[in-house]
Design a protein around this motif. Structure first.
Motif, PDB file in Angstrom:
ATOM      1  N   GLU A 257      43.502  40.232  33.113  1.00  0.00           N
ATOM      2  CA  GLU A 257      43.963  40.203  34.495  1.00  0.00           C
ATOM      3  C   GLU A 257      43.751  38.828  35.126  1.00  0.00           C
ATOM      4  O   GLU A 257      44.550  38.373  35.941  1.00  0.00           O
ATOM      5  CB  GLU A 257      43.248  41.273  35.331  1.00  0.00           C
ATOM      6  CG  GLU A 257      43.722  42.688  35.071  1.00  0.00           C
ATOM      7  CD  GLU A 257      43.075  43.311  33.835  1.00  0.00           C
ATOM      8  OE1 GLU A 257      42.207  42.656  33.209  1.00  0.00           O
ATOM      9  OE2 GLU A 257      43.428  44.438  33.487  1.00  0.00           O
TER      10      GLU A 257
ATOM     11  N   GLN B 159      37.376  40.780  33.631  1.00  0.00           N
ATOM     12  CA  GLN B 159      38.654  41.262  33.113  1.00  0.00           C
ATOM     13  C   GLN B 159      39.522  40.047  32.764  1.00  0.00           C
ATOM     14  O   GLN B 159      40.395  39.648  33.540  1.00  0.00           O
ATOM     15  CB  GLN B 159      39.350  42.132  34.158  1.00  0.00           C
ATOM     16  CG  GLN B 159      38.499  43.311  34.568  1.00  0.00           C
ATOM     17  CD  GLN B 159      38.986  43.952  35.850  1.00  0.00           C
ATOM     18  OE1 GLN B 159      39.619  43.302  36.672  1.00  0.00           O
ATOM     19  NE2 GLN B 159      38.695  45.225  36.008  1.00  0.00           N
TER      20      GLN B 159
ATOM     21  N   GLU C 189      36.647  38.178  38.746  1.00  0.00           N
ATOM     22  CA  GLU C 189      37.622  38.618  37.754  1.00  0.00           C
ATOM     23  C   GLU C 189      37.274  38.197  36.332  1.00  0.00           C
ATOM     24  O   GLU C 189      37.992  38.535  35.400  1.00  0.00           O
ATOM     25  CB  GLU C 189      39.026  38.096  38.119  1.00  0.00           C
ATOM     26  CG  GLU C 189      39.618  38.734  39.331  1.00  0.00           C
ATOM     27  CD  GLU C 189      39.900  40.224  39.144  1.00  0.00           C
ATOM     28  OE1 GLU C 189      40.277  40.652  38.044  1.00  0.00           O
ATOM     29  OE2 GLU C 189      39.727  40.959  40.125  1.00  0.00           O
TER      30      GLU C 189
END
Length: 133
Positions: A33, A30, A27
């Motif tokens: 997020e 991003q 992740e």
């Protein structure tokens, strides 16, 4: 000492989750997020870590009080690792990722061990900072 453990809880939980989401789940690509996931899962996992992890660190402090220096630090590390793995064995979830000796490593075992490492590391840093003042 209780104050140090609560500060450790508040720091180690999101840091370990951020590490797990960024490195294991990828992740880091991003960041927005990543921060949302870390925040939401911190709210979900903090009570579990408070009930299981904080008593483990008190036990670790009790078991390690007769040692000093690096021996105490490494013994505390082993206690944290042991109880991280034990949590995964007591509460298995998901498929087995791999087997290590006779222990099946699943997601909970891996994540609990990572969280235990961060908990130990942050607790040791705070312990040394407080002791040096």
């Amino acid at each position: 000492m209780i104050k140090r453990k609560l500060i450790t809880l508040l720091l180690a939980t999101p840091i370990s989750l951020c590490f797990i989401f960024a490195i294991i789940f990828g992740e880091w690509k991003q960041p927005r997020e990543l921060m949302v996931m870390t925040g939401v899962f911190s709210l979900w996992t903090s009570p579990i870590i408070l009930v299981y992890g904080v008593p483990v660190t008190f036990l670790s402090d009790f078991l390690c009080k007769r040692f000093t220096g690096k021996l105490r630090t490494w013994f505390a590390f082993l206690v944290h690792i042991f109880f991280g793995i034990l949590f995964g064995l007591l509460f298995p979830m998901g498929a087995t990722l791999f087997s290590l000796l006779v222990i099946d490593i699943n997601f909970v075992t891996l994540f609990a061990t990572i969280t235990a490492i961060f908990f130990w590391l942050i607790d040791e840093v705070i312990r040394r900072v407080v002791r040096s003042k």
